[in-house]
Write a protein that holds these residues in place. Structure first.
Motif, short mmCIF file in Angstrom:
data_model
loop_
_atom_site.label_atom_id
_atom_site.label_comp_id
_atom_site.label_asym_id
_atom_site.label_seq_id
_atom_site.Cartn_x
_atom_site.Cartn_y
_atom_site.Cartn_z
N ASP A 27 15.08 0.62 3.26
CA ASP A 27 14.38 -0.53 3.84
C ASP A 27 12.89 -0.24 3.95
OD1 ASP A 27 16.74 -2.10 4.26
OD2 ASP A 27 17.20 -0.87 6.02
N GLY A 28 12.58 1.01 4.31
CA GLY A 28 11.18 1.39 4.41
C GLY A 28 10.48 1.32 3.07
N LEU A 29 11.10 1.85 2.02
CA LEU A 29 10.50 1.79 0.69
C LEU A 29 10.25 0.36 0.25
CD1 LEU A 29 12.43 4.53 -1.35
CD2 LEU A 29 10.00 4.53 -0.75
N ALA A 30 11.17 -0.54 0.59
CA ALA A 30 11.04 -1.93 0.17
C ALA A 30 9.78 -2.58 0.74
CB ALA A 30 12.28 -2.72 0.58
N LEU A 31 9.31 -2.08 1.87
CA LEU A 31 8.11 -2.65 2.49
C LEU A 31 6.86 -2.43 1.64
CD1 LEU A 31 8.64 -1.56 6.21
CD2 LEU A 31 9.12 -3.80 5.20
N PHE A 32 6.90 -1.43 0.76
CA PHE A 32 5.72 -1.07 -0.02
C PHE A 32 5.80 -1.54 -1.48
CE2 PHE A 32 6.47 2.48 3.04
CZ PHE A 32 5.42 2.21 3.90
N GLN A 33 6.92 -2.11 -1.89
CA GLN A 33 7.09 -2.43 -3.31
C GLN A 33 6.68 -3.86 -3.60
OE1 GLN A 33 11.01 -1.59 -4.94
NE2 GLN A 33 10.10 -1.22 -6.97
N LEU A 34 5.87 -4.01 -4.64
CA LEU A 34 5.39 -5.34 -5.04
C LEU A 34 6.50 -6.08 -5.77
CD1 LEU A 34 2.77 -3.51 -4.69
CD2 LEU A 34 1.65 -5.17 -6.19
N GLY A 35 6.77 -7.32 -5.33
CA GLY A 35 7.84 -8.10 -5.92
C GLY A 35 7.34 -9.33 -6.64
N CYS A 36 8.09 -10.41 -6.51
CA CYS A 36 7.82 -11.62 -7.29
C CYS A 36 6.52 -12.33 -6.90
CB CYS A 36 8.99 -12.58 -7.16
SG CYS A 36 10.48 -12.01 -8.02
N ALA A 37 5.99 -12.04 -5.72
CA ALA A 37 4.74 -12.67 -5.33
C ALA A 37 3.54 -12.04 -6.02
CB ALA A 37 4.56 -12.57 -3.81
N ALA A 38 3.73 -10.86 -6.62
CA ALA A 38 2.63 -10.16 -7.29
C ALA A 38 2.49 -10.64 -8.73
CB ALA A 38 2.89 -8.66 -7.27
N PRO A 39 1.32 -10.40 -9.36
CA PRO A 39 1.19 -10.69 -10.79
C PRO A 39 2.26 -9.96 -11.58
CG PRO A 39 -0.95 -10.21 -9.81
CD PRO A 39 0.07 -9.90 -8.76
N ALA A 40 2.68 -10.53 -12.69
CA ALA A 40 3.81 -9.99 -13.45
C ALA A 40 3.61 -8.53 -13.81
CB ALA A 40 4.02 -10.83 -14.70
N GLU A 41 2.38 -8.13 -14.19
CA GLU A 41 2.16 -6.76 -14.64
C GLU A 41 2.19 -5.74 -13.50
OE1 GLU A 41 -1.87 -8.58 -13.78
OE2 GLU A 41 0.02 -9.18 -14.73
N GLN A 42 2.18 -6.21 -12.25
CA GLN A 42 2.21 -5.30 -11.10
C GLN A 42 3.57 -5.26 -10.42
OE1 GLN A 42 -1.05 -5.68 -8.31
NE2 GLN A 42 -2.46 -6.39 -9.91
N ARG A 43 4.46 -6.12 -10.81
CA ARG A 43 5.76 -6.16 -10.15
C ARG A 43 6.52 -4.85 -10.36
NH1 ARG A 43 7.11 -12.26 -12.39
NH2 ARG A 43 5.67 -13.35 -10.96
N GLY A 44 7.09 -4.36 -9.29
CA GLY A 44 7.81 -3.09 -9.34
C GLY A 44 6.99 -1.93 -8.85
N ALA A 45 5.66 -2.05 -8.83
CA ALA A 45 4.79 -0.98 -8.35
C ALA A 45 4.95 -0.81 -6.84
CB ALA A 45 3.34 -1.29 -8.68
N PHE A 46 4.54 0.35 -6.35
CA PHE A 46 4.49 0.59 -4.91
C PHE A 46 3.03 0.68 -4.47
CE2 PHE A 46 8.76 2.00 -5.86
CZ PHE A 46 9.50 1.68 -4.72
N ALA A 47 2.76 0.12 -3.31
CA ALA A 47 1.47 0.34 -2.66
C ALA A 47 1.57 1.57 -1.79
CB ALA A 47 1.10 -0.88 -1.80
N TYR A 48 0.43 2.21 -1.52
CA TYR A 48 0.44 3.34 -0.59
C TYR A 48 0.80 2.83 0.81
CZ TYR A 48 -1.32 6.94 2.53
OH TYR A 48 -1.44 7.87 3.54
N GLN A 49 0.04 1.87 1.28
CA GLN A 49 0.29 1.19 2.55
C GLN A 49 -0.20 -0.26 2.40
OE1 GLN A 49 -1.99 3.58 5.34
NE2 GLN A 49 -0.12 4.43 6.25
N PRO A 50 0.32 -1.16 3.21
CA PRO A 50 -0.23 -2.52 3.17
C PRO A 50 -1.68 -2.52 3.64
CG PRO A 50 1.91 -2.47 4.28
CD PRO A 50 1.47 -1.06 4.11
N ALA A 51 -2.48 -3.42 3.07
CA ALA A 51 -3.84 -3.62 3.54
C ALA A 51 -3.78 -4.21 4.96
CB ALA A 51 -4.58 -4.56 2.59
N PRO A 52 -4.90 -4.19 5.70
CA PRO A 52 -4.89 -4.71 7.08
C PRO A 52 -4.34 -6.13 7.19
CG PRO A 52 -6.92 -3.52 6.69
CD PRO A 52 -6.20 -3.58 5.37
#
Length: 427
Positions: free
Chosen positions: A181-206
């Motif tokens: 569940d924790g990992l899912a908080l950082f993974q870019l999904g369908c709301a992201a541009p197609a080429e970024q989907r599946g990537a992980f962010a380090y942390q969410p921006a403010p």
């Protein structure tokens, strides 16, 4: 200076580097002297920020090479464990109590995986796992240091450590939230541009948005794919990683079943776009090749069942890795390359012309035993045989078949001759 490899995030490293660059130079102040590496530790560099990390990687990689390390090397790592089960990045006085606030989840996760790989240290492993459980955040994540917001790298490393210790990460939870569940908080999904989907962010921006981070993606994907160090997966998916399919663009957390494949697809795309390696971009500086992220991307793709997609990165690391390892004097980098070579089933004695096992053993205390490994000359001869299209084993096999066939033919002729002498047809 904290490095990106230890912090697990280029973004945080960039902030620290920017702060260091802004500090005024004191002409009358002598340059600080880096502490010498203690006996038993791999590498001669300052251990302040990566002592436990590099020792853990070195012991894990050498165990995979069938090297039995010196007792002093293992004892140094176990001696660094804090009373509560965690590890600091480095404790210069192991007899002194640890500072709980500076205990390091990354070092702890790496140490647990190393001790599991070595075997015979179950008590230390159990204490390390209990520390990870105790310091999990309420949202299922782990932070680099306890009490801080979680990040993708630290969460991924902790999940991998749980896998190594056979503690099901799905069952390790705080407030009902597991590491997945924790990992899912950082993974870019369908709301992201197609080429970024599946990537992980380090942390969410403010403001809560997620920005793809290649190092975070590389380390978190290993955990999402159910992996740990050392990577030993030999299963292979023939198809390329499957990108996330979206029927809508709502910001819903990605399903766990899609996580590893989507992350692998992102990493494959990033490698392909950058000449089969990943890039480190820091504010105010030109982008440079990121050896750490590229290595973890290769490990993660192999764990996810996509060694074909990892092969280009492995080739690039073999060709360029010497500049990163400083010809073996950087123990952390050398150990990481050795882990990559082992996962990719390459000869570690001839990885881009370097004998990684020899280099790494030379960077620490003399091991008890070192297993024989194929030499560079043997590898070259094997390649030569393969290049000619006729291997030695194939030649021997053909020779045996010819010999057996000739014997059968001679026997048949003799039988025919005997039958004709008796006035009977041969059989």
């Amino acid at each position: 200076m904290l490095t990106a490899a230890r912090l697990g995030a280029a973004t945080l490293s960039a902030v620290l580097l920017a702060g260091a660059a802004a500090a005024p130079a004191l002409a009358d102040s002598p340059a600080p002297t880096a502490p010498a590496a203690p006996a038993g530790l791999y590498g001669a560099g300052d251990p302040t920020y990566d002592g436990v990390w590099r020792q853990s990687l070195a012991l894990t990689a050498l165990a995979g090479a069938k090297v039995v390390p010196a007792d002093s090397a293992v004892g140094w790592l176990t001696g660094q464990q804090c009373a509560d089960g965690g590890w600091m990045s480095y404790n210069p006085d192991s007899a002194a109590a640890c500072d709980a606030k500076t205990e390091d989840s990354n070092a702890t996760a790496a140490a647990v995986q190393a001790l599991v790989t070595l075997g015979g240290h179950q008590d230390a492993v159990d204490k390390g796992v209990q520390w990870l459980k105790a310091n999990q955040n309420a949202d299922g994540t782990w932070a680099y240091n306890p009490g801080n917001p979680g990040d993708a790298n630290s969460t991924g490393l902790a999940v991998s450590a749980l896998f190594a210790a056979k503690a099901d990460p799905a069952g390790v939870a705080k407030a009902g939230k597991s590491g997945f569940d924790g990992l899912a908080l950082f993974q870019l999904g369908c709301a992201a541009p197609a080429e970024q989907r599946g990537a992980f962010a380090y942390q969410p921006a403010p403001e809560g948005t997620l920005k793809a981070n290649d190092l975070a993606s590389s380390q978190a994907t290993l955990a999402a794919a159910g992996g740990r160090l050392p990577v030993t997966n030999t299963n292979q998916v023939e198809a390329a990683p499957k990108a996330l399919t979206c029927t809508d663009t709502s910001a819903q957390p990605m399903a766990r079943t899609d996580s590893a494949e989507a992350a692998a697809a992102y990493l494959t795309g990033q490698l392909g776009a950058n000449g089969q390696h990943l890039m480190l971009t820091m504010p105010g500086a030109a982008a440079t090749p990121d050896f750490t992220a590229t290595s973890w991307a290769a490990l993660s793709l192999i764990q996810a069942g996509h060694p074909k997609q990892a092969a280009g990165a492995v080739d690039w690391l073999a060709a360029q890795g010497g500049s990163w390892t400083k010809d073996g004097t950087d123990a952390s980098a050398t150990a990481t390359l050795l882990l990559v070579a082992q996962a990719a089933q390459r000869n570690p004695a001839d990885f881009g012309g370097a004998d990684l096992v020899k280099q790494l053993t030379a960077a620490g205390p003399a091991p008890k035993t070192v297993a024989a490994t194929p030499t560079a000359a043997a590898t070259a001869e094997k390649k030569k045989d393969g290049g000619s299209g006729i291997s030695t084993l194939w030649v021997v096999g053909v020779g045996l078949l010819i010999g057996i066939g000739g014997g059968l033919l001679l026997s048949l002729q003799r039988r025919r001759g005997s039958g004709q002498q008796a006035g009977k047809p041969g059989k």
